[in-house]
Write an enzyme that holds these catalytic residues in place. Sequence first.
Site, PDB file in Angstrom:
ATOM      1  N   ARG A 204       0.940  -0.982  -0.059  1.00  0.00           N
ATOM      2  CA  ARG A 204      -0.123  -0.116  -0.198  1.00  0.00           C
ATOM      3  C   ARG A 204       0.856   1.183   0.009  1.00  0.00           C
ATOM      4  NH1 ARG A 204      -5.325   1.115   2.723  1.00  0.00           N
ATOM      5  NH2 ARG A 204      -5.605   3.209   2.959  1.00  0.00           N
ATOM      6  N   THR A 310       6.001   2.577   0.009  1.00  0.00           N
ATOM      7  CA  THR A 310       5.378   1.419   0.086  1.00  0.00           C
ATOM      8  C   THR A 310       5.146   0.943   1.448  1.00  0.00           C
ATOM      9  OG1 THR A 310       7.308  -0.048  -0.086  1.00  0.00           O
ATOM     10  CG2 THR A 310       6.183   0.493  -2.259  1.00  0.00           C
ATOM     11  N   SER A 311       4.178   0.355   1.763  1.00  0.00           N
ATOM     12  CA  SER A 311       4.027  -0.242   3.200  1.00  0.00           C
ATOM     13  C   SER A 311       3.427  -1.462   3.061  1.00  0.00           C
ATOM     14  CB  SER A 311       3.238   0.804   3.969  1.00  0.00           C
ATOM     15  OG  SER A 311       2.821   0.031   5.288  1.00  0.00           O
ATOM     16  N   PRO A 312       3.557  -2.418   3.992  1.00  0.00           N
ATOM     17  CA  PRO A 312       2.836  -3.699   4.084  1.00  0.00           C
ATOM     18  C   PRO A 312       1.850  -3.807   4.827  1.00  0.00           C
ATOM     19  CG  PRO A 312       4.702  -3.785   5.541  1.00  0.00           C
ATOM     20  CD  PRO A 312       4.821  -2.600   5.069  1.00  0.00           C
ATOM     21  N   ASP A 428       4.733   3.490   9.308  1.00  0.00           N
ATOM     22  CA  ASP A 428       5.223   1.990   9.527  1.00  0.00           C
ATOM     23  C   ASP A 428       5.831   2.225  11.081  1.00  0.00           C
ATOM     24  OD1 ASP A 428       4.261   0.998   7.355  1.00  0.00           O
ATOM     25  OD2 ASP A 428       5.846   1.125   6.218  1.00  0.00           O
TER      26      ASP A 428
END
Length: 750
Positions: A204, A310-312, A428
């Site tokens: 995301r 981006t991020s998980p 994050d």
Amino acid sequence: MHIPLLSPLLLSPLDSLHALSAQFLYGLLAPTGFFSAPSSIPSTSNGQYLLGLGIADITGPVVETNMMGYASLPQTDTGLHMRQRARAFIVAETSPSGQRVVLLNADIAMGDSGVRRELLAALAAEYGNTTYHAGNVALMGTHQHSGVGGYLENLLPQVTSKGLHPQTLKAIVDGAVLAVRRAHDSLAPGTLSFGTGRVEGGSRNRSPTAYLANPAAERAKYTDRGGEDGDQEWETSVLKFSGADNTLNGRGFLSFFAVHGTSLYENNTLISGDNKGMAAYLYEASIEPHAIPGNNTYVAGFVQGAVGDTSPNTLGAFCESPGKPYDGLPCVANSSTCGGYAQDCHGRGPAFTADSYGFGSNAAIGKIQADAVRNVLHDGSGTAVQGSVRSVHVYVDMSKHEFVLGNGTKVKTCPAAMGFSFAGGTTDGPGAFDFTQGDNKTSQNPFWEIVKTFITPEPSKEQTECQHPKPILLNTGYAHEPYEWSPSIVDVQILRVGNFVVLVIPGELTTMAGRRIREAVQAKLISSGIIGSDAHVVVAGPSNTYGHYITTREEYSVQRYEGASTLYGPFTLEAYIDKYTSLVPFLADDVTGTPFSDPAPMEQISKAIDLSTSVKFDAAGLGRHFAQVLQDVRTTEPYRSGETVFARFVGANPRNNLRLEGTFLAVDRLDSGIWKMVKSDSHPSTIYQWERESTILGTSAVNISWTIESDTPGGTYRLRYFGDSKPVIGNITAFVGASSNFTVVGGSSV
Ligand SMILES: *[C@@H]1O[C@H](CO)[C@@H](O)[C@H](O)[C@H]1NC(C)=O
Ligand SMILES: *[C@@H]1O[C@H](CO)[C@@H](O)[C@H](O)[C@H]1NC(C)=O
Ligand SMILES: *[C@@H]1O[C@H](CO)[C@@H](O)[C@H](O)[C@H]1NC(C)=O
Ligand SMILES: *[C@@H]1O[C@H](CO)[C@@H](O)[C@H](O)[C@H]1NC(C)=O
Ligand SMILES: *[C@@H]1O[C@H](CO)[C@@H](O)[C@H](O)[C@H]1NC(C)=O
Ligand SMILES: *[C@@H]1O[C@H](CO)[C@@H](O)[C@H](O)[C@H]1NC(C)=O
Ligand SMILES: *[C@@H]1O[C@H](CO)[C@@H](O)[C@H](O)[C@H]1NC(C)=O
Ligand SMILES: *[C@@H]1O[C@H](CO)[C@@H](O)[C@H](O)[C@H]1NC(C)=O
Ligand SMILES: *[C@@H]1O[C@H](CO)[C@@H](O)[C@H](O)[C@H]1NC(C)=O
């Protein structure tokens, strides 16, 4: 010498002068600026290569050491979830004088010039300096945030680890060399192919408001690429390594997909590989289910891509503010704050409710990536790779790179600086200070106002204008004492295997920045006739040197965390595009000559401050012996899958022996009267934790647990603990202890 824990803000050059320098085992063979490709080597047009793959353990001290990634002072490791690995992939032309490249993918937060220098020196000592060298070896970090810290050469990333830890650095360098040696020893004829797939929902965008600053017409080109209107790139590129027998999975692969290695939260203190380490384990274990992790021959490389924004944490970012009206609500989008503060705003992974530390989400994001690669390898859509193996590498002084923009205007990059939003952190990992993202004010926290001038020189008018609109928090490009705070000189490198080209990037490109540089290089490769229209370009980073973030100029103007961490000013990305495209001619089949290179960065490790303390001594404690069982497994009734087996032992400090390529624990199964190790400390189902009981008495304890997998065969099992104790006088000695035998009722028996 033990210096009490210093606040990072108070770590002054003066303190540093009083601290000890590190001592090193490695030689200091500095690589030179570039390597020329011998001319008139026939290209590999038949698609035959020599391929080598190798894996090795790079796990540093798993306790009493700051972890790397979140740069969080309190995040000190207390044990092990999974070991960190280096995975080496060699592609060589088949002719005796042919060229070769090495892609080394390491479960570390980022590549680093110091690690790279030591690695190249060790490889030169073993193979001479024309086989593996600065030109053809790429050190790529998976950008995981749950590894052992203290290996980076520059001062700023050492702040939270309180200097450089020789034990961590040595583990990474030795393991990386071993991975290359194993790959070298496994060189065999084979072929390469590549395909692309989609990692649906695998990431995301964590700074969507900055992404929106990019031109609408440009964004419109990518709306089908993933995320909200294309603010994510869900494409994965997979380069498959096949042996003589061309099996579905081949001998291994390199896949390129961008997602931050922040599935495990900042409050986790167990060493792990995060989601890419997990993806690699899952894939390797699916091919060799009975191999102890790290003892496999199939090698799965999950390489980081344009990871910047981006991020998980795919569910989004929410306020964790107990008692506040906004508790559980999404954070304020532009600033990622809750009630005006960044600290409460946390991203949530797909399995947010599974556990407190992100292990469930980590497994889920790892699995999504592994499954996407499997689809690519199994759907038969891969196309053969053909053509020459080439590499080009130069050092670029990014503090003053002058070049001409597309519109004819001459511009330049600036000495490194961090903006205010750097201290705000991200969703994050929220920052530790009261700074908020996307804030243009130059003065918010008076404490920072005082210390920033104390630790880095006040920015000049020229620097302020050059970095505009970044409000400068840390003027690191001017901070050279006691050694460089940020790199000025970075590694710029491109590797080519046939029509597959890897841009080895010294930093974290954002999604749009990654697209711009990929497309620019691809266009240049095609227009200059070096590769046909089937040229496929990927980015790999953060690699070789850690030059922090690289945003587009539009994203830079918004100054969220990524823009604030774009070191060299608004034209950082354009400078890289200029440099990478200028190197394209050196990837030609019949290349002659060598590109211009700035000098290599100065070695810094010999000046490094090391505030880590050695293990004083271990004692079992009165009436106890090492590895004595303090709390035993359950013997009264059998265990079933899903249950956790637990035992606690009299322990010793695991820093006495890292047990590289080994294990701190074993789950053994009785097989025809013989104990056989079936799980090690690197299986995600096992956890090793070490706890100090008394510093004065030197006593400690170890907890070992195993959560039984559903496919576990029934039988008799035991847990074992492997330790090493350091007496007050004498040598460190190894010991081992075992729990009682216990029974597992399995779904099947072997
Ligand atoms: C490689 O080694 C040779 C012989 O020791 C030396 O002359 C040369 O400078 C070295 N090249 C590099 C790039 O280190
Ligand atoms: C937040 O970002 C959106 C999108 O960029 C923008 O339209 C809006 O004006 C911003 N709000 C504030 C308060 O800055
Ligand atoms: C590793 O693999 C080799 C070869 O398959 C085998 O002989 C050895 O026992 C394995 N080691 C472990 C710890 O499983
Ligand atoms: C760890 O951090 C996550 C993310 O912020 C949070 O949801 C969780 O409650 C924390 N766990 C503990 C035990 O503090
Ligand atoms: C070229 O672009 C830069 C950056 O947008 C701008 O500052 C400069 O004025 C432009 N030059 C011309 C001649 O348009
Ligand atoms: C910060 O300043 C720049 C230019 O000065 C402006 O374009 C940008 O919108 C500002 N950002 C915020 C969040 O106010
Ligand atoms: C280890 O186990 C003991 C006994 O069950 C427990 O009290 C302790 O909290 C555990 N330590 C850790 C770090 O989980
Ligand atoms: C300690 O180790 C060294 C090196 O292996 C050895 O020479 C020495 O005899 C050992 N000392 C004792 C007391 O075992
Ligand atoms: C565990 O099983 C082994 C193998 O059967 C046996 O030798 C040993 O005595 C058992 N240990 C205990 C504590 O029962």
